[in-house]
Design an enzyme around this catalytic site. Structure first.
Site, PDB file in Angstrom:
ATOM      1  CB  THR A  95      35.919  50.743  43.452  1.00  0.00           C
ATOM      2  OG1 THR A  95      36.179  50.446  45.039  1.00  0.00           O
ATOM      3  CG2 THR A  95      35.946  52.378  43.279  1.00  0.00           C
ATOM      4  CE  LYS A 170      35.795  52.805  47.410  1.00  0.00           C
ATOM      5  NZ  LYS A 170      36.428  52.817  48.801  1.00  0.00           N
TER       6      LYS A 170
HETATM    7  P1  NAP Z   1      43.868  43.282  44.670  1.00  0.00           P
HETATM    8  O1  NAP Z   1      44.383  42.908  45.746  1.00  0.00           O
HETATM    9  O2  NAP Z   1      44.745  44.050  43.291  1.00  0.00           O
HETATM   10  O3  NAP Z   1      42.975  42.063  43.796  1.00  0.00           O
HETATM   11  C1  NAP Z   1      42.250  42.336  42.595  1.00  0.00           C
HETATM   12  C2  NAP Z   1      41.670  41.302  42.280  1.00  0.00           C
HETATM   13  O4  NAP Z   1      41.130  41.377  40.821  1.00  0.00           O
HETATM   14  C3  NAP Z   1      42.368  39.891  42.232  1.00  0.00           C
HETATM   15  O5  NAP Z   1      41.401  38.938  42.891  1.00  0.00           O
HETATM   16  C4  NAP Z   1      42.708  39.558  40.942  1.00  0.00           C
HETATM   17  O6  NAP Z   1      43.100  38.424  40.437  1.00  0.00           O
HETATM   18  C5  NAP Z   1      41.710  40.075  40.185  1.00  0.00           C
HETATM   19  N1  NAP Z   1      42.045  40.330  38.661  1.00  0.00           N
HETATM   20  C6  NAP Z   1      42.604  41.517  38.365  1.00  0.00           C
HETATM   21  N2  NAP Z   1      42.790  41.345  36.882  1.00  0.00           N
HETATM   22  C7  NAP Z   1      42.137  40.113  36.745  1.00  0.00           C
HETATM   23  C8  NAP Z   1      42.009  39.607  35.580  1.00  0.00           C
HETATM   24  N3  NAP Z   1      42.435  40.059  34.175  1.00  0.00           N
HETATM   25  N4  NAP Z   1      41.221  38.483  35.373  1.00  0.00           N
HETATM   26  C9  NAP Z   1      40.814  37.944  36.375  1.00  0.00           C
HETATM   27  N5  NAP Z   1      40.740  38.264  37.860  1.00  0.00           N
HETATM   28  C10 NAP Z   1      41.645  39.453  37.660  1.00  0.00           C
HETATM   29  O7  NAP Z   1      42.727  44.504  44.848  1.00  0.00           O
HETATM   30  P2  NAP Z   1      41.869  44.882  46.121  1.00  0.00           P
HETATM   31  O8  NAP Z   1      42.900  46.130  46.912  1.00  0.00           O
HETATM   32  O9  NAP Z   1      41.697  43.541  46.735  1.00  0.00           O
HETATM   33  O10 NAP Z   1      40.708  45.563  45.476  1.00  0.00           O
HETATM   34  C11 NAP Z   1      39.617  44.964  44.662  1.00  0.00           C
HETATM   35  C12 NAP Z   1      38.575  46.014  44.344  1.00  0.00           C
HETATM   36  O11 NAP Z   1      38.177  46.681  45.552  1.00  0.00           O
HETATM   37  C13 NAP Z   1      39.151  47.138  43.557  1.00  0.00           C
HETATM   38  O12 NAP Z   1      37.953  47.883  42.681  1.00  0.00           O
HETATM   39  C14 NAP Z   1      39.511  48.096  44.459  1.00  0.00           C
HETATM   40  O13 NAP Z   1      39.418  49.492  43.996  1.00  0.00           O
HETATM   41  C15 NAP Z   1      38.545  47.996  45.562  1.00  0.00           C
HETATM   42  N6  NAP Z   1      38.794  48.421  46.961  1.00  0.00           N
HETATM   43  C16 NAP Z   1      40.187  48.195  47.449  1.00  0.00           C
HETATM   44  C17 NAP Z   1      40.510  48.837  48.624  1.00  0.00           C
HETATM   45  C18 NAP Z   1      41.756  48.653  49.367  1.00  0.00           C
HETATM   46  O14 NAP Z   1      41.857  49.328  50.205  1.00  0.00           O
HETATM   47  N7  NAP Z   1      42.442  47.793  48.972  1.00  0.00           N
HETATM   48  C19 NAP Z   1      39.333  49.361  49.386  1.00  0.00           C
HETATM   49  C20 NAP Z   1      38.096  49.454  49.106  1.00  0.00           C
HETATM   50  C21 NAP Z   1      37.834  49.014  47.632  1.00  0.00           C
HETATM   51  P3  NAP Z   1      44.680  37.732  41.151  1.00  0.00           P
HETATM   52  O15 NAP Z   1      44.665  37.494  42.355  1.00  0.00           O
HETATM   53  O16 NAP Z   1      44.859  36.571  40.131  1.00  0.00           O
HETATM   54  O17 NAP Z   1      45.468  38.960  40.457  1.00  0.00           O
END
Ligand code: NAP
Length: 287
Positions: A95, A170
């Site tokens: 997102t 989104k």
């Molecule tokens: P998450 O579990 O916090 O995952 C974040 C991802 O980004 C992980 O793979 C993390 O790696 C990586 N990351 C963060 N900082 C980084 C850095 N400095 N360098 C390299 N990799 C990094 O989040 P998520 O819920 O899966 O969400 C991912 C995306 O989808 C976001 O944009 C979120 O807004 C969107 N989204 C989330 C949901 C939901 O319900 N959760 C729904 C729709 C959309 P590590 O594992 O090493 O931390």
């Protein structure tokens, strides 16, 4: 077809698993390798770096935290774009804000790579059950090429418009999600302070047409004080920020969203960043 997948957090790990289950040949990379464990057991191939995951693939997915992380991994000398084959497709499902998607599309084009923004509506469970809704910005014909892949991870993929329009749709959805949760929490909290029993207040509020239907999903969290994250609060605040930033870019008003963003920001500073965003009730309610 060879696929790369970068970003195996709450969402990415489950989306990638559905591609492996469907029999696709998948290379995966995540900053924290441990999170890839289950995928590797299922048969995915580990890539030692983001460029390694992007090399020699037809389609690359990214599902990363925010625009800054996407840009850091994608661009520059060590970025994955320089490793991708010409005419391959990069699908960013993170997102992000629409102008950022447009910027990434331009950078990708310089490398001869096609870009689509395809953020998803739906959280942890829909990601696990392949029930996400992809909101797609980009060329229609590119979407048709990758639709079979998206169908393995979601229930549908809707072409919203050119690059950036998926991201635009989104952030509109998440603006409503964040505002609804906050408004509900504020109302419930005052109801309880006025002496209305919590259960009665929720029973009535959740049945009235003025309450967003999705809030019913969060009822048990509020009842049980259980805020294990499906959608981390820090990400919701980020999305409100993307909305207000975009409103600023376009000279549009966003007074309510700016306020809501700051309330989630305050909760973040009370150690709630990694709780589910519905913990905004906990933030308002607890002394
Ligand atoms: P998450 O579990 O916090 O995952 C974040 C991802 O980004 C992980 O793979 C993390 O790696 C990586 N990351 C963060 N900082 C980084 C850095 N400095 N360098 C390299 N990799 C990094 O989040 P998520 O819920 O899966 O969400 C991912 C995306 O989808 C976001 O944009 C979120 O807004 C969107 N989204 C989330 C949901 C939901 O319900 N959760 C729904 C729709 C959309 P590590 O594992 O090493 O931390």
């Amino acid at each position: 077809m060879k696929i790369g997948f970068i970003g195996l957090g709450i969402m990415g790990s489950r989306m990638a698993a559905n591609l492996v289950k469907a029999g696709y040949d998948l290379k995966v990379y995540n900053r924290t390798k441990e999170k890839a464990g289950k995928l590797l057991e299922m048969g995915a191939e580990w890539a030692e770096s983001a460029p390694e995951a992007a090399k020699e693939v037809d389609v690359l997915f990214t599902m990363l935290e925010n625009p800054k992380v996407v840009e850091e991994l994608a661009t520059g000398m060590d970025g994955f774009l320089q490793a991708m084959d010409k005419n391959s497709i990069w699908i960013d499902s993170s997102t992000v804000n629409p102008s950022f998607s447009e910027k990434m599309a331009k950078v990708a084009k310089d490398y001869g790579i096609k870009f689509m923004d395809a953020p998803v509506s739906g959280s942890k469970l829909p990601a696990a059950n392949a029930e996400l809704l992809f909101l797609v910005g980009g060329e229609k014909e590119d979407l048709e090429k990758v639709r079979p892949l998206l169908k393995k991870m979601g229930k549908d993929a809707v072409h919203i418009g050119p690059v950036g329009k998926g991201s635009a749709m989104k952030i509109m959805i998440n603006q409503l999600l964040g505002q609804s949760m906050l408004a509900f929490s504020e109302s419930l909290n005052l109801g309880m302070a006025m002496g209305i029993d919590k259960k009665t207040a929720m029973d009535i509020l959740l049945k009235t047409p003025v309450t967003a239907p999705i809030l019913d999903v969060f009822r048990s969290r509020i009842e049980n004080n259980d805020y294990e994250p499906n959608f981390p609060l820090k990400h919701l605040q980020k999305d409100l920020h993307l909305f207000t930033d975009t409103a600023y870019e376009l000279g549009q008003p966003s007074p309510l969203t700016n306020t809501a963003k700051e309330v989630y920001g305050l909760a973040k500073h009370k150690n709630m960043a990694d709780l589910d965003f519905s913990a905004i009730f906990k933030y308002l309610h607890e002394k």
